[in-house]
Motif scaffolding. Structure first.
Motif, PDB file in Angstrom:
ATOM      1  N   GLY A  95      13.734  -4.935   4.075  1.00 49.00           N
ATOM      2  CA  GLY A  95      13.892  -6.356   4.325  1.00 49.00           C
ATOM      3  C   GLY A  95      13.244  -6.745   5.630  1.00 49.00           C
ATOM      4  O   GLY A  95      12.539  -5.952   6.256  1.00 49.00           O
ATOM      5  N   THR A 131       8.137  -3.279  -0.344  1.00 55.28           N
ATOM      6  CA  THR A 131       7.434  -2.654   0.772  1.00 55.28           C
ATOM      7  C   THR A 131       8.178  -1.415   1.264  1.00 55.28           C
ATOM      8  O   THR A 131       9.081  -0.930   0.578  1.00 55.28           O
ATOM      9  CB  THR A 131       7.193  -3.713   1.889  1.00 55.28           C
ATOM     10  OG1 THR A 131       6.485  -3.104   2.954  1.00 55.28           O
ATOM     11  CG2 THR A 131       8.488  -4.309   2.415  1.00 55.28           C
ATOM     12  N   ASP A 132       7.784  -0.913   2.436  1.00 54.91           N
ATOM     13  CA  ASP A 132       8.377   0.340   2.924  1.00 54.91           C
ATOM     14  C   ASP A 132       9.564   0.113   3.859  1.00 54.91           C
ATOM     15  O   ASP A 132      10.030   1.045   4.495  1.00 54.91           O
ATOM     16  CB  ASP A 132       7.304   1.209   3.598  1.00 54.91           C
ATOM     17  CG  ASP A 132       6.636   0.518   4.768  1.00 54.91           C
ATOM     18  OD1 ASP A 132       6.974  -0.662   5.047  1.00 54.91           O
ATOM     19  OD2 ASP A 132       5.775   1.134   5.412  1.00 54.91           O
ATOM     20  N   VAL A 133      10.006  -1.128   4.007  1.00 57.23           N
ATOM     21  CA  VAL A 133      11.269  -1.404   4.712  1.00 57.23           C
ATOM     22  C   VAL A 133      12.141  -2.219   3.756  1.00 57.23           C
ATOM     23  O   VAL A 133      11.615  -2.865   2.852  1.00 57.23           O
ATOM     24  CB  VAL A 133      11.063  -2.241   6.009  1.00 57.23           C
ATOM     25  CG1 VAL A 133      10.743  -1.374   7.194  1.00 57.23           C
ATOM     26  CG2 VAL A 133      10.032  -3.321   5.818  1.00 57.23           C
ATOM     27  N   GLY A 173       0.794  -1.236   0.000  1.00 57.28           N
ATOM     28  CA  GLY A 173       0.000   0.000   0.000  1.00 57.28           C
ATOM     29  C   GLY A 173       0.821   1.278   0.000  1.00 57.28           C
ATOM     30  O   GLY A 173       0.541   2.212  -0.775  1.00 57.28           O
ATOM     31  N   THR A 174       1.861   1.330   0.844  1.00 55.28           N
ATOM     32  CA  THR A 174       2.643   2.575   0.886  1.00 55.28           C
ATOM     33  C   THR A 174       3.405   2.780  -0.419  1.00 55.28           C
ATOM     34  O   THR A 174       3.672   3.918  -0.809  1.00 55.28           O
ATOM     35  CB  THR A 174       3.647   2.570   2.061  1.00 55.28           C
ATOM     36  OG1 THR A 174       4.214   1.276   2.162  1.00 55.28           O
ATOM     37  CG2 THR A 174       2.985   2.938   3.372  1.00 55.28           C
ATOM     38  N   ALA A 179       4.668  -9.819  13.228  1.00 58.12           N
ATOM     39  CA  ALA A 179       5.523  -9.043  12.320  1.00 58.12           C
ATOM     40  C   ALA A 179       4.835  -8.953  10.966  1.00 58.12           C
ATOM     41  O   ALA A 179       4.869  -9.886  10.187  1.00 58.12           O
ATOM     42  CB  ALA A 179       6.886  -9.724  12.172  1.00 58.12           C
ATOM     43  N   LYS A 180       4.172  -7.833  10.702  1.00 59.04           N
ATOM     44  CA  LYS A 180       3.251  -7.838   9.563  1.00 59.04           C
ATOM     45  C   LYS A 180       3.929  -7.648   8.205  1.00 59.04           C
ATOM     46  O   LYS A 180       3.246  -7.504   7.189  1.00 59.04           O
ATOM     47  CB  LYS A 180       2.167  -6.792   9.769  1.00 59.04           C
ATOM     48  CG  LYS A 180       2.666  -5.366   9.763  1.00 59.04           C
ATOM     49  CD  LYS A 180       1.480  -4.425   9.765  1.00 59.04           C
ATOM     50  CE  LYS A 180       1.966  -3.006   9.614  1.00 59.04           C
ATOM     51  NZ  LYS A 180       0.931  -2.111   9.220  1.00 59.04           N
ATOM     52  N   TYR A 197      13.695  -7.555   9.430  1.00 54.62           N
ATOM     53  CA  TYR A 197      14.632  -7.157  10.478  1.00 54.62           C
ATOM     54  C   TYR A 197      14.492  -8.077  11.694  1.00 54.62           C
ATOM     55  O   TYR A 197      13.509  -8.810  11.838  1.00 54.62           O
ATOM     56  CB  TYR A 197      14.348  -5.707  10.901  1.00 54.62           C
ATOM     57  CG  TYR A 197      14.978  -4.679   9.993  1.00 54.62           C
ATOM     58  CD1 TYR A 197      14.524  -4.502   8.676  1.00 54.62           C
ATOM     59  CD2 TYR A 197      16.036  -3.892  10.435  1.00 54.62           C
ATOM     60  CE1 TYR A 197      15.107  -3.567   7.840  1.00 54.62           C
ATOM     61  CE2 TYR A 197      16.622  -2.946   9.600  1.00 54.62           C
ATOM     62  CZ  TYR A 197      16.156  -2.789   8.309  1.00 54.62           C
ATOM     63  OH  TYR A 197      16.745  -1.868   7.486  1.00 54.62           O
ATOM     64  N   ALA A 254      13.741  -7.176  14.514  1.00 53.24           N
ATOM     65  CA  ALA A 254      12.520  -6.735  15.212  1.00 53.24           C
ATOM     66  C   ALA A 254      11.943  -5.625  14.352  1.00 53.24           C
ATOM     67  O   ALA A 254      12.599  -5.167  13.404  1.00 53.24           O
ATOM     68  CB  ALA A 254      12.850  -6.211  16.609  1.00 53.24           C
ATOM     69  N   ASP A 255      10.727  -5.186  14.660  1.00 52.34           N
ATOM     70  CA  ASP A 255      10.137  -4.104  13.873  1.00 52.34           C
ATOM     71  C   ASP A 255      11.036  -2.866  13.963  1.00 52.34           C
ATOM     72  O   ASP A 255      11.205  -2.297  15.037  1.00 52.34           O
ATOM     73  CB  ASP A 255       8.740  -3.785  14.426  1.00 52.34           C
ATOM     74  CG  ASP A 255       7.993  -2.790  13.527  1.00 52.34           C
ATOM     75  OD1 ASP A 255       8.653  -2.123  12.711  1.00 52.34           O
ATOM     76  OD2 ASP A 255       6.762  -2.697  13.660  1.00 52.34           O
TER      77      ASP A 255
HETATM   78  P1  ADP Z   1       2.909  -3.218   2.914  1.00 53.11           P
HETATM   79  O1  ADP Z   1       1.941  -2.096   2.916  1.00 53.11           O
HETATM   80  O2  ADP Z   1       4.042  -3.014   1.948  1.00 53.11           O
HETATM   81  O3  ADP Z   1       2.275  -4.562   2.783  1.00 53.11           O
HETATM   82  P2  ADP Z   1       3.155  -3.600   5.779  1.00 53.11           P
HETATM   83  O4  ADP Z   1       2.869  -2.375   6.545  1.00 53.11           O
HETATM   84  O5  ADP Z   1       2.104  -4.635   5.684  1.00 53.11           O
HETATM   85  O6  ADP Z   1       3.657  -3.166   4.332  1.00 53.11           O
HETATM   86  O7  ADP Z   1       4.468  -4.307   6.331  1.00 53.11           O
HETATM   87  C1  ADP Z   1       5.677  -3.584   6.464  1.00 53.11           C
HETATM   88  C2  ADP Z   1       5.835  -3.151   7.905  1.00 53.11           C
HETATM   89  O8  ADP Z   1       6.048  -4.274   8.737  1.00 53.11           O
HETATM   90  C3  ADP Z   1       7.052  -2.273   8.165  1.00 53.11           C
HETATM   91  O9  ADP Z   1       6.795  -0.926   7.915  1.00 53.11           O
HETATM   92  C4  ADP Z   1       7.379  -2.565   9.632  1.00 53.11           C
HETATM   93  O10 ADP Z   1       6.958  -1.529  10.486  1.00 53.11           O
HETATM   94  C5  ADP Z   1       6.577  -3.811   9.958  1.00 53.11           C
HETATM   95  N1  ADP Z   1       7.394  -4.852  10.572  1.00 53.11           N
HETATM   96  C6  ADP Z   1       7.076  -5.509  11.712  1.00 53.11           C
HETATM   97  N2  ADP Z   1       8.026  -6.371  12.062  1.00 53.11           N
HETATM   98  C7  ADP Z   1       8.989  -6.290  11.115  1.00 53.11           C
HETATM   99  C8  ADP Z   1      10.248  -6.954  10.926  1.00 53.11           C
HETATM  100  N3  ADP Z   1      10.693  -7.889  11.771  1.00 53.11           N
HETATM  101  N4  ADP Z   1      10.985  -6.608   9.850  1.00 53.11           N
HETATM  102  C9  ADP Z   1      10.544  -5.685   8.980  1.00 53.11           C
HETATM  103  N5  ADP Z   1       9.366  -5.015   9.116  1.00 53.11           N
HETATM  104  C10 ADP Z   1       8.594  -5.318  10.170  1.00 53.11           C
END
Ligand code: ADP
Ligand code: ASP
Ligand code: MG
Length: 406
Positions: free
Chosen positions: A178, A174-176, A10-11, A209-210, A180, A182-183
Protein backbone atom coordinates in the motif's frame (compact mmCIF):
# COMPACT_ATOMS: atom_id res chain seq x y z
CA UNK A 1 -19.39 -9.02 -10.93
CA UNK A 2 -17.40 -5.97 -11.86
CA UNK A 3 -15.32 -4.27 -14.52
CA UNK A 4 -11.76 -4.18 -13.19
CA UNK A 5 -8.42 -2.89 -14.45
CA UNK A 6 -5.36 -4.44 -12.81
CA UNK A 7 -1.76 -3.30 -13.23
CA UNK A 8 1.22 -5.43 -12.31
CA UNK A 9 4.54 -3.64 -11.78
CA UNK A 10 7.99 -4.80 -12.86
CA UNK A 11 8.91 -6.69 -9.70
CA UNK A 12 5.56 -8.50 -9.80
CA UNK A 13 6.43 -9.96 -13.23
CA UNK A 14 10.21 -10.07 -12.70
CA UNK A 15 10.60 -13.84 -13.29
CA UNK A 16 8.65 -16.54 -15.13
CA UNK A 17 7.62 -17.96 -11.75
CA UNK A 18 6.18 -14.57 -10.77
CA UNK A 19 4.41 -14.30 -14.12
CA UNK A 20 2.75 -17.65 -13.38
CA UNK A 21 1.62 -16.33 -9.98
CA UNK A 22 0.19 -13.19 -11.53
CA UNK A 23 -1.66 -15.32 -14.09
CA UNK A 24 -3.13 -17.42 -11.27
CA UNK A 25 -4.47 -14.27 -9.62
CA UNK A 26 -5.87 -13.00 -12.93
CA UNK A 27 -7.59 -16.36 -13.46
CA UNK A 28 -9.14 -16.23 -9.98
CA UNK A 29 -10.40 -12.68 -10.56
CA UNK A 30 -11.91 -13.72 -13.90
CA UNK A 31 -13.54 -16.81 -12.41
CA UNK A 32 -15.38 -14.60 -9.93
CA UNK A 33 -17.26 -13.32 -12.96
CA UNK A 34 -15.39 -10.04 -13.48
CA UNK A 35 -14.49 -8.45 -16.78
CA UNK A 36 -10.81 -7.71 -16.72
CA UNK A 37 -8.20 -5.52 -18.44
CA UNK A 38 -4.62 -6.02 -17.23
CA UNK A 39 -1.71 -3.62 -17.77
CA UNK A 40 1.76 -5.11 -17.46
CA UNK A 41 5.09 -3.35 -16.82
CA UNK A 42 8.41 -4.52 -18.21
CA UNK A 43 10.08 -7.25 -16.15
CA UNK A 44 12.06 -5.78 -13.22
CA UNK A 45 15.28 -4.10 -14.33
CA UNK A 46 14.46 -4.44 -18.05
CA UNK A 47 13.86 -0.74 -18.74
CA UNK A 48 17.05 0.24 -16.87
CA UNK A 49 18.98 -2.36 -18.84
CA UNK A 50 17.72 -0.99 -22.17
CA UNK A 51 18.59 2.60 -21.13
CA UNK A 52 22.08 1.46 -20.14
CA UNK A 53 22.65 -0.30 -23.47
CA UNK A 54 21.60 2.80 -25.40
CA UNK A 55 23.93 4.94 -23.29
CA UNK A 56 26.85 2.64 -24.00
CA UNK A 57 26.22 2.93 -27.73
CA UNK A 58 25.63 6.69 -27.82
CA UNK A 59 26.16 9.75 -25.61
CA UNK A 60 23.03 11.29 -26.99
CA UNK A 61 20.56 8.68 -28.27
CA UNK A 62 17.61 10.13 -30.17
CA UNK A 63 14.42 10.16 -28.13
CA UNK A 64 12.42 8.61 -30.97
CA UNK A 65 14.63 5.53 -30.94
CA UNK A 66 14.66 5.46 -27.13
CA UNK A 67 10.88 5.17 -27.17
CA UNK A 68 10.96 2.36 -29.70
CA UNK A 69 13.55 0.60 -27.57
CA UNK A 70 11.93 1.10 -24.17
CA UNK A 71 8.41 0.22 -25.30
CA UNK A 72 9.70 -3.26 -26.17
CA UNK A 73 10.09 -4.20 -22.48
CA UNK A 74 6.36 -4.00 -21.89
CA UNK A 75 5.57 -5.84 -25.13
CA UNK A 76 7.62 -8.81 -24.00
CA UNK A 77 6.08 -9.07 -20.54
CA UNK A 78 2.49 -8.56 -21.71
CA UNK A 79 2.86 -11.18 -24.44
CA UNK A 80 4.34 -13.63 -21.91
CA UNK A 81 1.41 -13.07 -19.55
CA UNK A 82 -1.12 -13.65 -22.34
CA UNK A 83 0.75 -16.76 -23.49
CA UNK A 84 0.60 -18.30 -20.02
CA UNK A 85 -3.03 -17.31 -19.44
CA UNK A 86 -4.02 -19.14 -22.60
CA UNK A 87 -2.00 -22.12 -21.39
CA UNK A 88 -4.05 -22.25 -18.15
CA UNK A 89 -7.32 -21.95 -20.08
CA UNK A 90 -8.01 -18.26 -19.66
CA UNK A 91 -8.97 -16.66 -22.96
CA UNK A 92 -6.52 -13.74 -23.22
CA UNK A 93 -5.15 -11.38 -25.86
CA UNK A 94 -2.14 -9.05 -25.59
CA UNK A 95 -2.17 -5.61 -27.21
CA UNK A 96 0.45 -2.91 -27.67
CA UNK A 97 -0.40 0.74 -26.95
CA UNK A 98 -1.06 1.30 -30.65
CA UNK A 99 -3.30 -1.74 -30.94
CA UNK A 100 -5.56 -0.56 -28.15
CA UNK A 101 -5.82 3.01 -29.39
CA UNK A 102 -3.75 4.93 -26.81
CA UNK A 103 -3.09 8.32 -28.43
CA UNK A 104 -0.51 10.67 -26.87
CA UNK A 105 1.12 13.99 -27.62
CA UNK A 106 4.45 13.82 -29.43
CA UNK A 107 6.72 14.56 -26.47
CA UNK A 108 9.01 11.52 -26.78
CA UNK A 109 10.03 9.77 -23.51
CA UNK A 110 7.51 11.76 -21.47
CA UNK A 111 4.37 11.75 -23.57
CA UNK A 112 0.94 12.49 -22.16
CA UNK A 113 -2.11 10.42 -23.02
CA UNK A 114 -4.62 12.54 -24.95
CA UNK A 115 -7.28 9.97 -25.68
CA UNK A 116 -8.02 6.26 -25.70
CA UNK A 117 -10.34 4.68 -28.24
CA UNK A 118 -11.89 2.10 -25.94
CA UNK A 119 -14.05 0.41 -28.61
CA UNK A 120 -11.59 -2.38 -29.29
CA UNK A 121 -11.03 -3.20 -25.63
CA UNK A 122 -14.78 -3.15 -24.90
CA UNK A 123 -15.47 -5.44 -27.87
CA UNK A 124 -12.88 -7.92 -26.65
CA UNK A 125 -14.27 -7.82 -23.13
CA UNK A 126 -17.70 -8.61 -24.58
CA UNK A 127 -16.14 -11.55 -26.39
CA UNK A 128 -15.02 -12.75 -22.94
CA UNK A 129 -11.30 -12.06 -23.38
CA UNK A 130 -9.02 -10.91 -20.61
CA UNK A 131 -7.34 -7.98 -22.38
CA UNK A 132 -3.64 -7.61 -21.61
CA UNK A 133 -2.25 -4.17 -22.44
CA UNK A 134 1.45 -3.35 -22.69
CA UNK A 135 1.96 -0.47 -20.24
CA UNK A 136 3.94 2.76 -20.59
CA UNK A 137 3.35 3.41 -24.30
CA UNK A 138 1.15 4.95 -26.93
CA UNK A 139 1.19 6.48 -30.38
CA UNK A 140 1.73 10.12 -31.11
CA UNK A 141 -1.30 11.82 -32.59
CA UNK A 142 0.69 14.03 -35.02
CA UNK A 143 3.46 11.73 -36.11
CA UNK A 144 2.10 8.21 -35.62
CA UNK A 145 5.33 7.31 -33.82
CA UNK A 146 5.70 5.09 -30.75
CA UNK A 147 5.89 7.16 -27.56
CA UNK A 148 6.49 6.27 -23.92
CA UNK A 149 4.90 7.89 -20.89
CA UNK A 150 7.87 8.58 -18.60
CA UNK A 151 9.28 6.30 -15.91
CA UNK A 152 6.57 4.57 -13.95
CA UNK A 153 4.17 5.20 -16.84
CA UNK A 154 2.38 1.84 -16.71
CA UNK A 155 0.43 3.17 -13.72
CA UNK A 156 -0.91 5.88 -16.01
CA UNK A 157 -1.79 3.41 -18.77
CA UNK A 158 -3.84 1.45 -16.25
CA UNK A 159 -5.74 4.37 -14.73
CA UNK A 160 -6.33 6.00 -18.13
CA UNK A 161 -7.82 2.76 -19.46
CA UNK A 162 -9.94 2.43 -16.32
CA UNK A 163 -11.25 5.94 -17.00
CA UNK A 164 -11.88 5.20 -20.68
CA UNK A 165 -13.86 2.00 -20.08
CA UNK A 166 -15.46 3.36 -16.86
CA UNK A 167 -14.08 0.54 -14.72
CA UNK A 168 -15.28 0.14 -11.14
CA UNK A 169 -11.73 0.19 -9.80
CA UNK A 170 -8.10 0.30 -10.92
CA UNK A 171 -5.96 -2.08 -8.85
CA UNK A 172 -2.22 -1.36 -8.82
CA UNK A 173 -0.28 -4.47 -7.76
CA UNK A 174 3.25 -3.76 -6.58
CA UNK A 175 6.01 -4.84 -4.20
CA UNK A 176 4.62 -2.97 -1.17
CA UNK A 177 1.21 -3.56 0.35
CA UNK A 178 0.00 0.00 0.00
CA UNK A 179 0.90 3.65 0.30
CA UNK A 180 2.89 4.34 3.45
CA UNK A 181 3.51 7.49 5.48
CA UNK A 182 7.05 7.42 3.98
CA UNK A 183 9.03 5.06 1.77
CA UNK A 184 9.04 1.86 3.88
CA UNK A 185 12.50 1.03 2.49
CA UNK A 186 13.91 4.07 4.32
CA UNK A 187 11.65 4.48 7.33
CA UNK A 188 11.22 1.27 9.29
CA UNK A 189 8.49 2.87 11.35
CA UNK A 190 6.41 3.93 8.33
CA UNK A 191 2.72 3.07 8.59
CA UNK A 192 0.44 1.81 5.84
CA UNK A 193 -2.45 4.17 5.11
CA UNK A 194 -5.88 2.60 4.51
CA UNK A 195 -6.99 5.63 2.52
CA UNK A 196 -5.35 8.72 1.08
CA UNK A 197 -6.83 11.64 -0.86
CA UNK A 198 -6.10 12.16 -4.55
CA UNK A 199 -4.59 15.53 -3.71
CA UNK A 200 -2.17 14.16 -1.14
CA UNK A 201 -1.22 11.25 -3.36
CA UNK A 202 -0.60 13.64 -6.23
CA UNK A 203 1.77 15.69 -4.08
CA UNK A 204 3.56 12.61 -2.72
CA UNK A 205 3.95 11.24 -6.25
CA UNK A 206 5.25 14.51 -7.65
CA UNK A 207 7.67 14.85 -4.74
CA UNK A 208 9.31 11.48 -5.28
CA UNK A 209 7.14 8.69 -3.83
CA UNK A 210 7.30 6.49 -6.89
CA UNK A 211 4.62 4.04 -5.77
CA UNK A 212 2.28 5.76 -8.27
CA UNK A 213 3.21 7.91 -11.26
CA UNK A 214 1.74 11.39 -10.76
CA UNK A 215 -0.21 11.35 -14.02
CA UNK A 216 -2.03 8.20 -12.99
CA UNK A 217 -3.32 10.03 -9.91
CA UNK A 218 -4.29 13.04 -12.06
CA UNK A 219 -6.37 10.75 -14.30
CA UNK A 220 -7.91 9.08 -11.25
CA UNK A 221 -8.95 12.42 -9.83
CA UNK A 222 -10.18 13.87 -13.10
CA UNK A 223 -12.27 10.87 -14.09
CA UNK A 224 -13.22 9.71 -10.61
CA UNK A 225 -11.48 6.32 -10.76
CA UNK A 226 -10.91 4.67 -7.37
CA UNK A 227 -7.29 3.49 -7.28
CA UNK A 228 -6.30 0.66 -4.95
CA UNK A 229 -2.59 -0.03 -4.28
CA UNK A 230 -2.14 -3.71 -3.36
CA UNK A 231 0.75 -6.10 -2.74
CA UNK A 232 1.24 -8.72 -5.46
CA UNK A 233 2.73 -11.01 -2.79
CA UNK A 234 -0.10 -11.08 -0.26
CA UNK A 235 -3.05 -9.61 -2.20
CA UNK A 236 -4.28 -8.16 1.12
CA UNK A 237 -6.41 -5.00 1.01
CA UNK A 238 -4.01 -2.11 0.46
CA UNK A 239 -4.53 1.65 0.21
CA UNK A 240 -7.49 3.29 -1.49
CA UNK A 241 -6.78 6.60 -3.23
CA UNK A 242 -10.03 8.51 -3.08
CA UNK A 243 -11.81 11.76 -2.15
CA UNK A 244 -11.40 13.42 1.22
CA UNK A 245 -14.19 12.51 3.61
CA UNK A 246 -15.26 12.73 7.24
CA UNK A 247 -13.88 9.35 8.19
CA UNK A 248 -10.30 10.08 7.23
CA UNK A 249 -7.77 10.39 10.02
CA UNK A 250 -7.46 14.05 10.99
CA UNK A 251 -3.72 14.57 10.79
CA UNK A 252 -1.60 17.59 10.04
CA UNK A 253 0.91 15.75 7.88
CA UNK A 254 -0.06 12.54 6.06
CA UNK A 255 3.28 11.62 4.58
CA UNK A 256 6.94 12.42 3.99
CA UNK A 257 8.35 12.19 0.47
CA UNK A 258 11.92 12.35 -0.72
CA UNK A 259 13.63 12.71 -4.06
CA UNK A 260 17.31 12.05 -4.64
CA UNK A 261 17.15 12.85 -8.31
CA UNK A 262 17.83 16.59 -7.89
CA UNK A 263 20.48 19.06 -9.01
CA UNK A 264 20.88 22.77 -8.34
CA UNK A 265 22.04 25.22 -10.96
CA UNK A 266 23.22 28.67 -9.89
CA UNK A 267 23.82 31.49 -12.29
CA UNK A 268 26.25 33.81 -10.57
CA UNK A 269 26.26 37.60 -10.77
CA UNK A 270 23.38 38.14 -13.13
CA UNK A 271 22.61 41.78 -14.08
CA UNK A 272 19.42 42.64 -12.21
CA UNK A 273 17.21 43.96 -15.01
CA UNK A 274 13.96 43.04 -16.78
CA UNK A 275 13.96 40.13 -19.24
CA UNK A 276 16.83 38.14 -17.74
CA UNK A 277 14.74 35.41 -16.07
CA UNK A 278 12.58 35.18 -19.15
CA UNK A 279 15.68 34.57 -21.27
CA UNK A 280 17.11 31.92 -18.91
CA UNK A 281 13.94 29.96 -18.25
CA UNK A 282 12.66 30.40 -21.79
CA UNK A 283 15.77 28.63 -23.10
CA UNK A 284 15.39 25.84 -20.54
CA UNK A 285 11.71 25.35 -21.36
CA UNK A 286 12.46 25.22 -25.07
CA UNK A 287 14.55 22.10 -24.43
CA UNK A 288 11.66 20.54 -22.53
CA UNK A 289 13.55 20.55 -19.21
CA UNK A 290 11.34 20.88 -16.13
CA UNK A 291 12.43 23.44 -13.54
CA UNK A 292 11.32 22.94 -9.98
CA UNK A 293 12.39 25.31 -7.16
CA UNK A 294 13.57 28.81 -8.18
CA UNK A 295 15.28 31.30 -5.86
CA UNK A 296 16.54 34.76 -6.78
CA UNK A 297 18.68 36.57 -4.22
CA UNK A 298 18.21 40.22 -3.26
CA UNK A 299 20.09 42.45 -5.63
CA UNK A 300 23.47 43.90 -4.63
CA UNK A 301 25.02 46.69 -6.69
CA UNK A 302 22.83 45.80 -9.65
CA UNK A 303 23.68 42.10 -9.65
CA UNK A 304 21.96 39.01 -8.25
CA UNK A 305 22.32 35.20 -8.17
CA UNK A 306 19.58 32.96 -9.57
CA UNK A 307 19.39 29.34 -8.40
CA UNK A 308 16.99 26.65 -9.51
CA UNK A 309 16.63 22.88 -9.39
CA UNK A 310 16.13 20.37 -12.18
CA UNK A 311 16.09 16.56 -12.27
CA UNK A 312 19.69 15.39 -11.82
CA UNK A 313 19.65 13.49 -15.10
CA UNK A 314 18.80 16.72 -16.93
CA UNK A 315 21.42 18.91 -15.22
CA UNK A 316 24.11 18.48 -17.90
CA UNK A 317 21.60 19.25 -20.65
CA UNK A 318 20.52 22.41 -18.76
CA UNK A 319 24.14 23.48 -18.30
CA UNK A 320 24.83 23.05 -22.02
CA UNK A 321 21.78 25.15 -22.88
CA UNK A 322 22.79 27.93 -20.49
CA UNK A 323 26.53 28.23 -21.16
CA UNK A 324 26.16 30.44 -24.25
CA UNK A 325 23.39 32.43 -22.56
CA UNK A 326 25.63 33.31 -19.58
CA UNK A 327 27.84 35.36 -21.90
CA UNK A 328 24.92 36.88 -23.72
CA UNK A 329 23.24 38.21 -20.54
CA UNK A 330 26.51 39.30 -18.91
CA UNK A 331 26.45 36.91 -15.93
CA UNK A 332 29.77 35.79 -14.51
CA UNK A 333 29.47 32.02 -14.07
CA UNK A 334 27.30 28.92 -13.82
CA UNK A 335 27.63 26.39 -10.99
CA UNK A 336 26.05 22.94 -10.93
CA UNK A 337 25.63 20.96 -7.74
CA UNK A 338 24.51 17.33 -8.02
CA UNK A 339 24.79 16.24 -4.37
CA UNK A 340 21.45 17.67 -3.28
CA UNK A 341 18.03 16.14 -2.60
CA UNK A 342 14.53 17.18 -1.71
CA UNK A 343 12.55 16.24 1.39
CA UNK A 344 8.86 17.18 1.65
CA UNK A 345 5.98 17.00 4.07
CA UNK A 346 2.46 16.61 2.65
CA UNK A 347 -0.97 16.87 4.22
CA UNK A 348 -4.38 18.44 3.58
CA UNK A 349 -4.38 19.22 7.33
CA UNK A 350 -1.89 22.04 6.63
CA UNK A 351 -4.66 24.11 5.07
CA UNK A 352 -6.20 24.83 8.42
CA UNK A 353 -3.08 25.00 10.59
CA UNK A 354 -0.18 27.39 10.81
CA UNK A 355 3.30 26.69 12.12
CA UNK A 356 3.79 23.48 10.15
CA UNK A 357 6.68 24.83 8.08
CA UNK A 358 8.34 26.26 11.18
CA UNK A 359 8.16 22.86 12.85
CA UNK A 360 9.78 21.28 9.79
CA UNK A 361 12.66 23.78 9.81
CA UNK A 362 13.11 23.34 13.54
CA UNK A 363 13.27 19.54 13.20
CA UNK A 364 15.92 19.79 10.49
CA UNK A 365 17.88 22.35 12.52
CA UNK A 366 17.93 20.07 15.57
CA UNK A 367 19.58 17.41 13.39
CA UNK A 368 22.16 19.95 12.20
CA UNK A 369 20.80 19.85 8.64
CA UNK A 370 21.24 23.02 6.61
CA UNK A 371 18.38 24.03 4.30
CA UNK A 372 19.54 25.20 0.88
CA UNK A 373 16.18 26.12 -0.65
CA UNK A 374 12.54 26.08 0.41
CA UNK A 375 9.29 25.90 -1.49
CA UNK A 376 5.71 25.63 -0.24
CA UNK A 377 2.21 25.16 -1.56
CA UNK A 378 -1.15 24.84 0.14
CA UNK A 379 -0.64 21.24 1.25
CA UNK A 380 3.14 20.73 1.15
CA UNK A 381 6.49 22.14 2.25
CA UNK A 382 9.70 21.03 0.52
CA UNK A 383 13.31 21.66 1.52
CA UNK A 384 16.38 21.15 -0.62
CA UNK A 385 19.19 19.73 1.51
CA UNK A 386 22.50 17.93 1.00
CA UNK A 387 21.94 14.38 -0.19
CA UNK A 388 24.02 12.88 2.62
CA UNK A 389 21.43 14.04 5.18
CA UNK A 390 18.38 12.86 3.24
CA UNK A 391 17.53 9.64 5.06
CA UNK A 392 18.16 11.25 8.45
CA UNK A 393 15.84 14.10 7.48
CA UNK A 394 13.04 11.77 6.35
CA UNK A 395 13.20 9.75 9.59
CA UNK A 396 13.41 12.82 11.84
CA UNK A 397 10.40 14.47 10.17
CA UNK A 398 8.45 11.21 10.27
CA UNK A 399 8.91 11.12 14.06
CA UNK A 400 8.40 14.83 14.62
CA UNK A 401 5.01 14.81 12.88
CA UNK A 402 3.80 11.81 14.88
CA UNK A 403 3.78 9.34 11.99
CA UNK A 404 5.94 6.56 13.53
CA UNK A 405 4.07 3.34 14.18
CA UNK A 406 4.08 2.19 17.80
P1 ADP B 1 6.34 -1.11 -9.54
O1 ADP B 1 7.52 -1.76 -10.17
O2 ADP B 1 5.35 -2.09 -8.99
O3 ADP B 1 5.71 -0.06 -10.39
P2 ADP B 1 7.73 0.94 -8.02
O4 ADP B 1 9.11 0.56 -7.68
O5 ADP B 1 7.52 1.86 -9.16
O6 ADP B 1 6.89 -0.40 -8.21
O7 ADP B 1 7.00 1.56 -6.76
C1 ADP B 1 6.96 0.86 -5.52
C2 ADP B 1 8.04 1.42 -4.62
O8 ADP B 1 7.73 2.74 -4.24
C3 ADP B 1 8.18 0.68 -3.29
O9 ADP B 1 9.00 -0.43 -3.39
C4 ADP B 1 8.73 1.76 -2.36
O10 ADP B 1 10.11 1.61 -2.12
C5 ADP B 1 8.52 3.06 -3.12
N1 ADP B 1 7.85 4.07 -2.31
C6 ADP B 1 8.28 5.35 -2.15
N2 ADP B 1 7.49 6.03 -1.32
C7 ADP B 1 6.51 5.19 -0.94
C8 ADP B 1 5.38 5.32 -0.07
N3 ADP B 1 5.09 6.47 0.55
N4 ADP B 1 4.59 4.24 0.11
C9 ADP B 1 4.85 3.08 -0.52
N5 ADP B 1 5.92 2.89 -1.34
C10 ADP B 1 6.74 3.94 -1.55
N1 ASP C 1 8.94 0.01 -17.40
C1 ASP C 1 8.75 1.43 -17.16
C2 ASP C 1 9.71 1.88 -16.07
O1 ASP C 1 10.49 1.10 -15.56
C3 ASP C 1 7.33 1.78 -16.85
C4 ASP C 1 6.77 1.18 -15.58
O2 ASP C 1 7.32 0.22 -15.03
O3 ASP C 1 5.73 1.67 -15.14
O4 ASP C 1 9.71 3.03 -15.73
MG1 MG D 1 6.18 1.98 -10.75
Amino acid sequence: MGLIVQKYGGTSVGTLEKIKNVCKHIKETKEKGNKLVVTISAMAGETDKLVEMANILSKNPKEREMDLLLSSGERISSALVAIHLNEIDVKAVALTGRQCGIITDSSHTKARIKSIDAKKILKMLDDNYVVIVAGFQGISEDTDEVTTLGRGGSDTTAVAIAAAIKADVCEIYTDVDGVYTADPRIVEKARKLDRITYEEMMELASLGAKVLQIRSVEFGMKYNVPIMVISSYTYNPGTLVTWEDENMEKVLVSGIAHDKNQARITIVKVPDKPGISARIFGAIAEKNINVDVIVQNASEAGFTDISFTVARNEADKAEDVLKPIIKEIGASDIEVRKDISKVSIVGVGMRSHSGVAAKMFDTLAKEGINILMITTSEIKVSCIIEEKYLELAVRALHSAFGLDKE
